[in-house]
Write an enzyme that holds these catalytic residues in place. Structure first.
Site, PDB file in Angstrom:
ATOM      1  N   CYS A  98       0.845  -1.155   0.250  1.00 40.02           N
ATOM      2  CA  CYS A  98       0.040  -0.030  -0.007  1.00 40.02           C
ATOM      3  C   CYS A  98       0.887   1.287  -0.141  1.00 40.02           C
ATOM      4  O   CYS A  98       1.903   1.302   0.389  1.00 40.02           O
ATOM      5  CB  CYS A  98      -0.986  -0.080   1.310  1.00 40.02           C
ATOM      6  SG  CYS A  98      -2.010  -1.515   1.456  1.00 40.02           S
TER       7      CYS A  98
ATOM      8  N   ARG B 206       3.325  -0.111  -4.936  1.00 37.68           N
ATOM      9  CA  ARG B 206       3.198  -0.724  -3.600  1.00 37.68           C
ATOM     10  C   ARG B 206       1.880  -1.310  -3.427  1.00 37.68           C
ATOM     11  O   ARG B 206       1.430  -1.868  -2.496  1.00 37.68           O
ATOM     12  CB  ARG B 206       3.589   0.444  -2.596  1.00 37.68           C
ATOM     13  CG  ARG B 206       4.815   1.091  -2.617  1.00 37.68           C
ATOM     14  CD  ARG B 206       5.011   2.056  -1.411  1.00 37.68           C
ATOM     15  NE  ARG B 206       4.893   1.374  -0.304  1.00 37.68           N
ATOM     16  CZ  ARG B 206       6.060   1.178   0.499  1.00 37.68           C
ATOM     17  NH1 ARG B 206       7.279   1.329  -0.025  1.00 37.68           N
ATOM     18  NH2 ARG B 206       6.083   0.400   1.820  1.00 37.68           N
TER      19      ARG B 206
ATOM     20  N   TRP C 284      -3.420  -2.341  -1.308  1.00 38.92           N
ATOM     21  CA  TRP C 284      -3.113  -3.818  -1.598  1.00 38.92           C
ATOM     22  C   TRP C 284      -4.112  -4.600  -0.631  1.00 38.92           C
ATOM     23  O   TRP C 284      -3.522  -4.661   0.540  1.00 38.92           O
ATOM     24  CB  TRP C 284      -1.810  -4.137  -1.607  1.00 38.92           C
ATOM     25  CG  TRP C 284      -1.417  -5.302  -2.035  1.00 38.92           C
ATOM     26  CD1 TRP C 284      -1.069  -5.959  -3.224  1.00 38.92           C
ATOM     27  CD2 TRP C 284      -1.244  -6.687  -1.176  1.00 38.92           C
ATOM     28  NE1 TRP C 284      -0.946  -7.346  -3.318  1.00 38.92           N
ATOM     29  CE2 TRP C 284      -0.863  -7.701  -2.004  1.00 38.92           C
ATOM     30  CE3 TRP C 284      -1.346  -6.793   0.180  1.00 38.92           C
ATOM     31  CZ2 TRP C 284      -0.716  -8.873  -1.534  1.00 38.92           C
ATOM     32  CZ3 TRP C 284      -1.137  -8.108   0.633  1.00 38.92           C
ATOM     33  CH2 TRP C 284      -0.731  -9.315  -0.030  1.00 38.92           C
TER      34      TRP C 284
ATOM     35  N   ASN D  33      -1.302   1.477   6.542  1.00 37.55           N
ATOM     36  CA  ASN D  33      -0.820   0.335   5.743  1.00 37.55           C
ATOM     37  C   ASN D  33      -0.398  -0.801   7.087  1.00 37.55           C
ATOM     38  O   ASN D  33      -0.296  -0.314   7.941  1.00 37.55           O
ATOM     39  CB  ASN D  33       0.697   0.868   5.141  1.00 37.55           C
ATOM     40  CG  ASN D  33       0.668   1.474   4.105  1.00 37.55           C
ATOM     41  OD1 ASN D  33      -0.649   1.713   3.428  1.00 37.55           O
ATOM     42  ND2 ASN D  33       1.643   2.193   3.686  1.00 37.55           N
TER      43      ASN D  33
ATOM     44  N   GLU E 241      15.002 -18.283  -9.705  1.00 38.99           N
ATOM     45  CA  GLU E 241      14.569 -16.954 -10.089  1.00 38.99           C
ATOM     46  C   GLU E 241      14.150 -16.991 -11.402  1.00 38.99           C
ATOM     47  O   GLU E 241      12.924 -16.029 -11.321  1.00 38.99           O
ATOM     48  CB  GLU E 241      15.889 -16.013 -10.029  1.00 38.99           C
ATOM     49  CG  GLU E 241      15.820 -14.749 -10.380  1.00 38.99           C
ATOM     50  CD  GLU E 241      14.998 -13.772  -9.711  1.00 38.99           C
ATOM     51  OE1 GLU E 241      14.498 -12.634 -10.033  1.00 38.99           O
ATOM     52  OE2 GLU E 241      14.307 -14.256  -8.760  1.00 38.99           O
TER      53      GLU E 241
ATOM     54  N   LYS F  52      10.172 -15.024 -11.890  1.00 43.87           N
ATOM     55  CA  LYS F  52      10.052 -13.939 -12.867  1.00 43.87           C
ATOM     56  C   LYS F  52       8.806 -14.355 -13.719  1.00 43.87           C
ATOM     57  O   LYS F  52       7.849 -13.548 -13.987  1.00 43.87           O
ATOM     58  CB  LYS F  52      11.078 -13.795 -13.640  1.00 43.87           C
ATOM     59  CG  LYS F  52      12.440 -12.789 -13.142  1.00 43.87           C
ATOM     60  CD  LYS F  52      11.599 -11.486 -12.762  1.00 43.87           C
ATOM     61  CE  LYS F  52      12.479 -10.790 -11.599  1.00 43.87           C
ATOM     62  NZ  LYS F  52      12.141 -11.294 -10.330  1.00 43.87           N
TER      63      LYS F  52
ATOM     64  N   GLU G 294       5.422 -14.288 -11.843  1.00 39.41           N
ATOM     65  CA  GLU G 294       4.923 -13.208 -11.298  1.00 39.41           C
ATOM     66  C   GLU G 294       4.283 -12.330 -12.331  1.00 39.41           C
ATOM     67  O   GLU G 294       3.503 -11.343 -11.765  1.00 39.41           O
ATOM     68  CB  GLU G 294       5.853 -12.621 -10.233  1.00 39.41           C
ATOM     69  CG  GLU G 294       7.048 -12.100 -10.740  1.00 39.41           C
ATOM     70  CD  GLU G 294       8.125 -11.651  -9.760  1.00 39.41           C
ATOM     71  OE1 GLU G 294       7.499 -11.382  -8.403  1.00 39.41           O
ATOM     72  OE2 GLU G 294       9.251 -11.460 -10.149  1.00 39.41           O
TER      73      GLU G 294
END
Length: 607
Positions: A2, A27, A73, A99, A482, A486, A489
């Site tokens: 947030c 955020r 969020w 938050n 990793e 990637k 996401e």
């Protein structure tokens, strides 16, 4: 998670708040809202949409000299207009943005409902607004009312409170969720990230956990939860407004991938010592004798930072022959870990505010552990809590998917391994080889970025895949993890990483012509083993995308993403870069918002 923005001063607050929210949208972007004091009442606008949707809903005639805003969020309640912040109480007198997570929110809601109060949202935050409103009856100041309300709250918060009847002040509080004040000329700002402030001021004040602040246009004061005054002096941040602008790029992920050569150069600047074939990391605050006394290194991080820690553990073991491993900070904090005084713990976080990692640091300090930070934000909570460590020098990273920060983490850990190795048994010749390899990385990363169009073609070819495997062996294993992260996401394509040798122990059953596999193939002593893995996949009809710096047999892989050779220890850093490009282009082919993937946010400050 947030984003919070607040303003009190001499100009119209709404443009300041909107511009700040735009900077903080990475955020959280489930919903957005703001409240300004206009003609004797609070004008509140909220939407279950992005900041632009909020802008479109605003009354063009509304304005005010004080206001608060939030981009969300979701944690409690879906993304709806009603659940968007700010939340109101006392008939619209009190507005709160928050938050964090109020852990006893259900208990508070029950008590407040029993006293006849009605709730308009499903959020935990609204309970705080009602508590503040109740406490105002017996408080001399808004700050006292907030303080009394927070004594009833369990959980984490960064919050800002606006009172209709006190039109010249904001009250701010922090516990576990970042809050920073911006000191201007006859105006004050507050935000959850300096990104919202640097256009207006570079003079900032970081609140500590348990602190409150009252902001007026011409001054601020800070105090503890127990009403004791604290002394805060503004510091000057070096980050500029331009660092948060897209410039010629279509999105921040593309921009930040392109910035990697310069970011790595900054990370190396002044830290390589060719004369003694070593590295200088003054921030870790350990001399040669203390370095030799370390018997183990453990990296703690979450998500991409955890995978960077895995890569770092591999580098430390190889270069220094010191046992090293990595563990998710989110698990470490809960398993009552045995803290060894001879172990150096490295807390890894791009933002320096990751709650799970911060809690792990605090647990380590409580148990007498030796811990240092590896962070990208000066003045962040983890940086302050650790007191020393490695500053990543990646520059501001806005896209939720980390690219340049991951690369700079890996480079920093290579220097840490080099430093450890050179006070032990790493020879001058090998030290010089690593120094030269590190110095060459910026140009080599630029070479990989120049293959962008080739990577885009391959990504387009496999954009209809519903799932992918990523496999690697030893040095390639963190790279595979990793790479899968990637792809998941930002493209929402299911991707799973496995150690290559583990394929035949179960996952090989899933290989068929619909399941592509990305295989990490360094030109090292395990090359033949990795070629064998590819042959096993091909024998079962699976397509193979090889990411390599080796000379593979013609036709072995269906597609090849090639990188230049470094040394075997540093190869994983380069092998990661084409996987960033691959995920980016595949996501773009599917029409995803690469900077703001669904359900995710950049700085994870909740559990």
């Amino acid at each position: 998670m947030c984003g919070i923005v607040g303003y009190v001063g001499h100009r119209d607050a709404i443009p300041v708040l909107l511009e700040g929210l735009h900077r903080l949208e990475y955020r959280g972007y489930d919903s957005a809202g703001l409240a300004v004091l206009h003609r004797g009442r609070l004008r509140v606008t909220k939407t279950a949409g992005r900041v632009q949707d909020l802008r479109d809903r605003l009354d063009p005639n509304a304005q005010g000299r004080i206001g608060i805003a939030h981009t969300r969020w979701a944690t409690h309640g879906e993304a709806t207009d009603a659940n968007a912040h700010p939340h109101l109480a006392a008939g619209g007198r009190i507005a709160v943005v928050h938050n964090g997570i109020i852990e006893n929110a259900d208990e508070l809601r029950s008590k407040l409902t029993a006293r006849g109060l009605e709730f308009a949202s499903d959020t935990d935050t609204e309970a705080v607004a009602h508590l503040v409103a109740e406490e105002l009856a017996d408080a001399d100041t808004l700050e006292d009312a907030v303080r009394a309300a927070l004594r009833q709250v369990e959980g984490t918060y960064g919050l800002v409170v606006l009172d209709l009847k006190r039109p010249d002040e904001l009250v701010v509080a922090r516990n576990g969720s970042p809050i920073v004040l911006g000191v201007g000329d006859g105006e004050m700002f507050v935000a959850s990230d300096i990104a919202a402030l640097v256009r207006h001021t570079q003079r900032v004040v970081y609140l500590e956990d348990g602190e409150l602040a009252t902001l007026r246009a011409d001054d601020f004061r800070t105090s503890t939860q127990d009403s004791g005054p604290t002394t805060k002096s503004p510091t000057t941040v070096q980050t500029t407004d331009e660092a948060y602008e897209l410039g010629e790029y279509p999105d921040f992920m593309r921009k930040e991938m392109a910035e990697q050569p310069a970011a790595v150069h900054r990370a190396l600047l002044g830290r390589l010592e060719p004369r003694f074939a070593t590295a200088r990391l003054g921030g870790i605050d350990l001399d040669a004798r203390e370095l030799r006394a370390v018997r183990r290194v453990k990296f703690l991080g979450c998500g991409t930072a955890y995978y960077a820690g895995q890569l770092g553990a591999q580098l430390v073991e190889e270069l220094a022959r010191v046992p090293a491993d990595a563990e998710p900070a989110s698990e470490f904090r809960y398993r009552n870990p045995v803290v060894d005084p001879d172990t150096l713990y490295v807390a890894v976080s791009q933002s320096g505010e990751t709650l799970d990692t911060l809690a792990a640091v605090q647990e380590l300090k409580r148990k007498g552990g030796r811990v240092m930070g590896a962070v990208n934000v000066v003045g962040s909570a983890i940086a302050r809590e650790c007191g020393h460590g490695i500053f990543l020098h990646a520059g501001p990273e806005v896209s939720v998917a980390s690219t340049k920060a991951f690369t700079n983490m890996a480079v920093s850990f290579a220097m840490l391994g080099l430093l450890f190795g050179r006070v032990r048994d790493l020879s001058t010749a090998d030290g010089s080889r690593i120094v030269s390899g590190l110095a060459a990385l910026p140009d080599q990363i630029r070479e990989v970025l120049d293959t962008d169009s080739h990577v885009a073609e391959i990504a387009k070819r496999y954009a209809d895949a519903r799932s992918m495997f990523f496999v690697g062996r030893v040095r390639g294993w963190p790279v595979a993890r990793e790479g899968a992260q990637k792809l998941k996401e930002i493209s929402y394509v299911h991707a799973e990483a496995y150690q290559a040798a583990e394929l035949k122990h179960g996952p090989l059953a899933l290989i068929d012509e619909t399941m592509p596999t990305v295989v990490i193939v360094p030109a090292d002593e395990l090359l033949a083993k990795n070629i064998s893995t590819i042959e096993q996949i091909r024998a079962r009809g699976g397509a193979v995308i090889a990411v390599t710096n080796a000379d593979l047999p013609d036709g072995l892989a269906d597609a090849v993403l090639r990188v230049p050779r470094s040394g075997p220890e540093l190869d994983p850093i380069l092998l990661t870069v084409p996987l960033q490009l691959f995920a980016y282009h595949l996501a773009a082919e599917l029409g995803r918002d690469v900077d703001k993937p669904r359900n995710l946010a950049k700085s994870v400050t909740v559990e």
